[in-house]
Design a protein around this motif. Structure first.
Motif, PDB file in Angstrom:
ATOM      1  N   CYS A 123      23.475 102.267  32.053  1.00 38.98           N
ATOM      2  CA  CYS A 123      22.923 100.852  32.468  1.00 38.98           C
ATOM      3  C   CYS A 123      21.295 100.724  32.837  1.00 38.98           C
ATOM      4  O   CYS A 123      21.061  99.745  33.172  1.00 38.98           O
ATOM      5  CB  CYS A 123      23.797 100.293  33.352  1.00 38.98           C
ATOM      6  N   LEU A 124      21.040 102.047  33.309  1.00 39.50           N
ATOM      7  CA  LEU A 124      19.554 102.143  33.869  1.00 39.50           C
ATOM      8  C   LEU A 124      19.161 101.251  35.119  1.00 39.50           C
ATOM      9  O   LEU A 124      18.254 100.746  35.007  1.00 39.50           O
ATOM     10  CB  LEU A 124      18.476 101.780  32.538  1.00 39.50           C
ATOM     11  N   TYR A 125      20.368 101.387  35.948  1.00 39.92           N
ATOM     12  CA  TYR A 125      19.956 100.523  37.095  1.00 39.92           C
ATOM     13  C   TYR A 125      19.183 101.514  38.258  1.00 39.92           C
ATOM     14  O   TYR A 125      18.727 100.961  39.141  1.00 39.92           O
ATOM     15  CB  TYR A 125      21.441 100.407  37.838  1.00 39.92           C
ATOM     16  N   GLY A 126      18.991 102.982  37.930  1.00 38.38           N
ATOM     17  CA  GLY A 126      18.204 103.732  38.760  1.00 38.38           C
ATOM     18  C   GLY A 126      19.147 104.455  39.488  1.00 38.38           C
ATOM     19  O   GLY A 126      20.346 104.335  39.569  1.00 38.38           O
ATOM     20  N   PRO A 127      18.721 105.460  40.145  1.00 39.31           N
ATOM     21  CA  PRO A 127      19.293 106.254  41.099  1.00 39.31           C
ATOM     22  C   PRO A 127      19.887 105.365  42.416  1.00 39.31           C
ATOM     23  O   PRO A 127      19.524 104.458  42.630  1.00 39.31           O
ATOM     24  CB  PRO A 127      18.226 107.254  41.647  1.00 39.31           C
ATOM     25  N   THR A 128      20.925 105.818  42.618  1.00 37.36           N
ATOM     26  CA  THR A 128      21.477 105.016  43.771  1.00 37.36           C
ATOM     27  C   THR A 128      22.419 105.769  44.891  1.00 37.36           C
ATOM     28  O   THR A 128      22.656 106.936  44.246  1.00 37.36           O
ATOM     29  CB  THR A 128      22.556 104.106  43.245  1.00 37.36           C
ATOM     30  N   THR A 129      22.599 105.376  45.852  1.00 36.54           N
ATOM     31  CA  THR A 129      23.338 106.426  46.948  1.00 36.54           C
ATOM     32  C   THR A 129      24.925 105.970  46.778  1.00 36.54           C
ATOM     33  O   THR A 129      25.644 106.367  47.405  1.00 36.54           O
ATOM     34  CB  THR A 129      22.728 106.072  48.319  1.00 36.54           C
ATOM     35  N   ASP A 130      24.997 104.752  46.183  1.00 41.47           N
ATOM     36  CA  ASP A 130      26.582 104.344  46.001  1.00 41.47           C
ATOM     37  C   ASP A 130      27.399 105.309  44.924  1.00 41.47           C
ATOM     38  O   ASP A 130      27.006 105.622  43.823  1.00 41.47           O
ATOM     39  CB  ASP A 130      26.435 103.027  45.347  1.00 41.47           C
ATOM     40  N   VAL A 131      28.432 105.813  45.768  1.00 39.49           N
ATOM     41  CA  VAL A 131      28.979 106.883  44.955  1.00 39.49           C
ATOM     42  C   VAL A 131      30.414 106.365  44.389  1.00 39.49           C
ATOM     43  O   VAL A 131      31.021 106.944  43.512  1.00 39.49           O
ATOM     44  CB  VAL A 131      29.354 108.145  45.702  1.00 39.49           C
ATOM     45  N   MET A 132      30.540 105.188  44.611  1.00 39.08           N
ATOM     46  CA  MET A 132      31.834 104.382  43.853  1.00 39.08           C
ATOM     47  C   MET A 132      31.343 103.906  42.482  1.00 39.08           C
ATOM     48  O   MET A 132      31.381 102.319  42.640  1.00 39.08           O
ATOM     49  CB  MET A 132      32.576 103.377  45.000  1.00 39.08           C
ATOM     50  N   THR A 133      31.362 104.488  41.791  1.00 38.15           N
ATOM     51  CA  THR A 133      30.727 104.047  40.535  1.00 38.15           C
ATOM     52  C   THR A 133      31.710 104.739  39.373  1.00 38.15           C
ATOM     53  O   THR A 133      32.532 105.594  39.525  1.00 38.15           O
ATOM     54  CB  THR A 133      29.388 104.600  40.134  1.00 38.15           C
ATOM     55  N   ALA A 134      31.535 104.132  38.162  1.00 37.22           N
ATOM     56  CA  ALA A 134      32.250 104.824  36.952  1.00 37.22           C
ATOM     57  C   ALA A 134      31.520 104.458  35.687  1.00 37.22           C
ATOM     58  O   ALA A 134      30.644 103.623  35.547  1.00 37.22           O
ATOM     59  CB  ALA A 134      33.703 104.188  36.856  1.00 37.22           C
ATOM     60  N   ALA A 135      31.922 105.144  34.586  1.00 45.86           N
ATOM     61  CA  ALA A 135      31.405 104.923  33.289  1.00 45.86           C
ATOM     62  C   ALA A 135      32.503 104.411  32.498  1.00 45.86           C
ATOM     63  O   ALA A 135      33.582 104.914  32.341  1.00 45.86           O
ATOM     64  CB  ALA A 135      30.969 106.291  32.707  1.00 45.86           C
ATOM     65  N   MET A 136      32.084 103.358  31.881  1.00 43.51           N
ATOM     66  CA  MET A 136      33.198 102.717  30.934  1.00 43.51           C
ATOM     67  C   MET A 136      33.324 103.189  29.397  1.00 43.51           C
ATOM     68  O   MET A 136      32.130 103.657  29.099  1.00 43.51           O
ATOM     69  CB  MET A 136      32.666 101.033  30.781  1.00 43.51           C
ATOM     70  N   ASN A 137      34.299 103.281  29.209  1.00 43.86           N
ATOM     71  CA  ASN A 137      34.602 103.891  27.557  1.00 43.86           C
ATOM     72  C   ASN A 137      33.713 103.026  26.805  1.00 43.86           C
ATOM     73  O   ASN A 137      33.327 101.945  26.764  1.00 43.86           O
ATOM     74  CB  ASN A 137      36.028 104.001  27.232  1.00 43.86           C
ATOM     75  N   HIS A 138      33.253 103.663  25.727  1.00 47.03           N
ATOM     76  CA  HIS A 138      32.320 103.003  24.638  1.00 47.03           C
ATOM     77  C   HIS A 138      33.019 101.807  24.015  1.00 47.03           C
ATOM     78  O   HIS A 138      31.916 100.797  24.002  1.00 47.03           O
ATOM     79  CB  HIS A 138      32.106 104.006  23.403  1.00 47.03           C
ATOM     80  N   LEU A 180      35.336 108.384  36.319  1.00 44.28           N
ATOM     81  CA  LEU A 180      34.936 107.958  37.534  1.00 44.28           C
ATOM     82  C   LEU A 180      33.943 108.858  38.043  1.00 44.28           C
ATOM     83  O   LEU A 180      33.863 110.082  37.745  1.00 44.28           O
ATOM     84  CB  LEU A 180      36.126 107.814  38.551  1.00 44.28           C
ATOM     85  N   SER A 181      33.428 108.640  39.084  1.00 46.66           N
ATOM     86  CA  SER A 181      32.585 109.722  40.060  1.00 46.66           C
ATOM     87  C   SER A 181      33.720 110.522  40.858  1.00 46.66           C
ATOM     88  O   SER A 181      34.662 109.987  41.023  1.00 46.66           O
ATOM     89  CB  SER A 181      31.612 108.730  40.900  1.00 46.66           C
ATOM     90  N   PRO A 182      33.101 111.672  41.095  1.00 39.89           N
ATOM     91  CA  PRO A 182      34.323 112.334  41.788  1.00 39.89           C
ATOM     92  C   PRO A 182      34.723 111.977  43.041  1.00 39.89           C
ATOM     93  O   PRO A 182      35.775 111.958  43.466  1.00 39.89           O
ATOM     94  CB  PRO A 182      33.690 113.823  42.113  1.00 39.89           C
TER      95      PRO A 182
END
Length: 302
Positions: A123-138, A180-182
């Motif tokens: 999504c190219l939001y850039g680096p972030t310290t937010d660790v509650m993130t995820a990648a959505m399936n294609h 998900l993030s670890p």
């Protein structure tokens, strides 16, 4: 003694009477009924004088007419309550602004986890310290339409976690799957599980953040790509104002930027629309590549 002439005169009438009597006798003798007088039963009756026979007691009497039922009054139907008009949100969703991921729908899939690095993703939001993130399936990523969406992920053991979509999980990630993030996965199960079944739903979370606009590196008045960052609800459209004062919708790319290849609308007003149909207009932003420019605006919560 009478004279002979007078005597001849008297005899002639008598002969005539006798002849008439003989003729009448012959007529009566030659009648078919032998000259008897017809009885009353033989006398023909005029049709007009015919009286219909009275029915005997063996014939059934006609049934008496049925009484006419009294019509019951038709009850007055109670007025039905007026249907509540659909809200702008439901109208927007019905118009397919939401794409594959829709509000108030529970999706089933699996959860895995990956090394998120500095937090930047497709999504190219850039680096972030937010660790509650995820990648959505294609499949559900849907040409970056899932970027920025907040989803609540729930495991069978009752644990749940809220994550923001910042990346794409490429094939063979299946529809419904979240990578998900670890740290987010650890909220649901031990990392040793590797993969677990989950359900997830779209959220419109409370936030004090405001939306920012960023022009991509290399943008100018003649070519530009721009994105919105920090929106509470998934973004459905990004439009720019054309020289003729109309709104032109820009095409969305896989890397979550909206592209104006001919430079139309670069540096003009921007209009954002979320999946609920709400629009926000941003005025007065210059083309400043790779810089987050705050708007002071945010979509309403749902």
């Amino acid at each position: 003694m009478a004279s002979p002439r007078k005597r001849r005169t008297l005899i002639a009438p008598a002969a005539m009477v006798a002849a008439v009597a003989v003729a009448v006798s012959l007529l009566i003798a030659f009648r078919p009924d032998g000259g008897t007088k017809p009885t009353a039963a033989e006398t023909p009756t005029s049709p007009a004088a015919h009286t219909p026979a009275t029915p005997t007691s063996a014939e059934p009497e006609p049934a008496p007419p049925r009484p006419t039922p009294t019509p019951k009054p038709t009850p007055t139907p109670k007025p039905k309550p007026k249907a509540k008009p659909p809200s702008p949100a439901s109208q927007a969703v019905s118009a397919s602004l939401a794409g594959r991921i829709r509000p108030e729908v529970t999706y089933e899939g699996t959860a895995t986890f990956y090394d998120t690095g500095d937090g930047n993703g497709a999504c190219l939001y850039g680096p972030t310290t937010d660790v509650m993130t995820a990648a959505m399936n294609h499949t559900d990523y849907e040409t970056s339409k899932a970027c920025g969406a907040y989803v609540r992920v729930s495991a069978a053991n009752g644990a749940s976690v809220t994550v923001r979509i910042t990346n794409e999980c490429p094939l063979p990630c299946a529809p419904g799957q979240l990578d998900l993030s670890p740290q987010a996965f650890a909220k649901l199960a031990a990392p040793s599980a590797g993969q677990i079944p989950v359900t997830w739903t779209l959220l419109s979370p409370a936030t004090t953040d405001k939306i920012s606009i960023r022009y991509k590196t290399g943008s100018s008045r003649y070519w530009c790509a721009l994105q919105a960052v920090g929106h509470r609800n998934p973004l459905a459209r990004l439009e720019v104002r054309s020289p003729d004062n109309t709104w032109r919708r820009l095409a969305r790319t896989e890397y979550n930027y909206f592209l104006s290849e001919q430079g139309e609308g670069c540096g003009t007003a921007i209009r954002l629309t979320d999946i609920y149909g709400e629009t926000l207009t941003v005025e007065g932003l210059a083309v400043r590549p790779d810089a987050l420019q705050p708007t002071g605006l945010q979509f309403a919560a749902h």
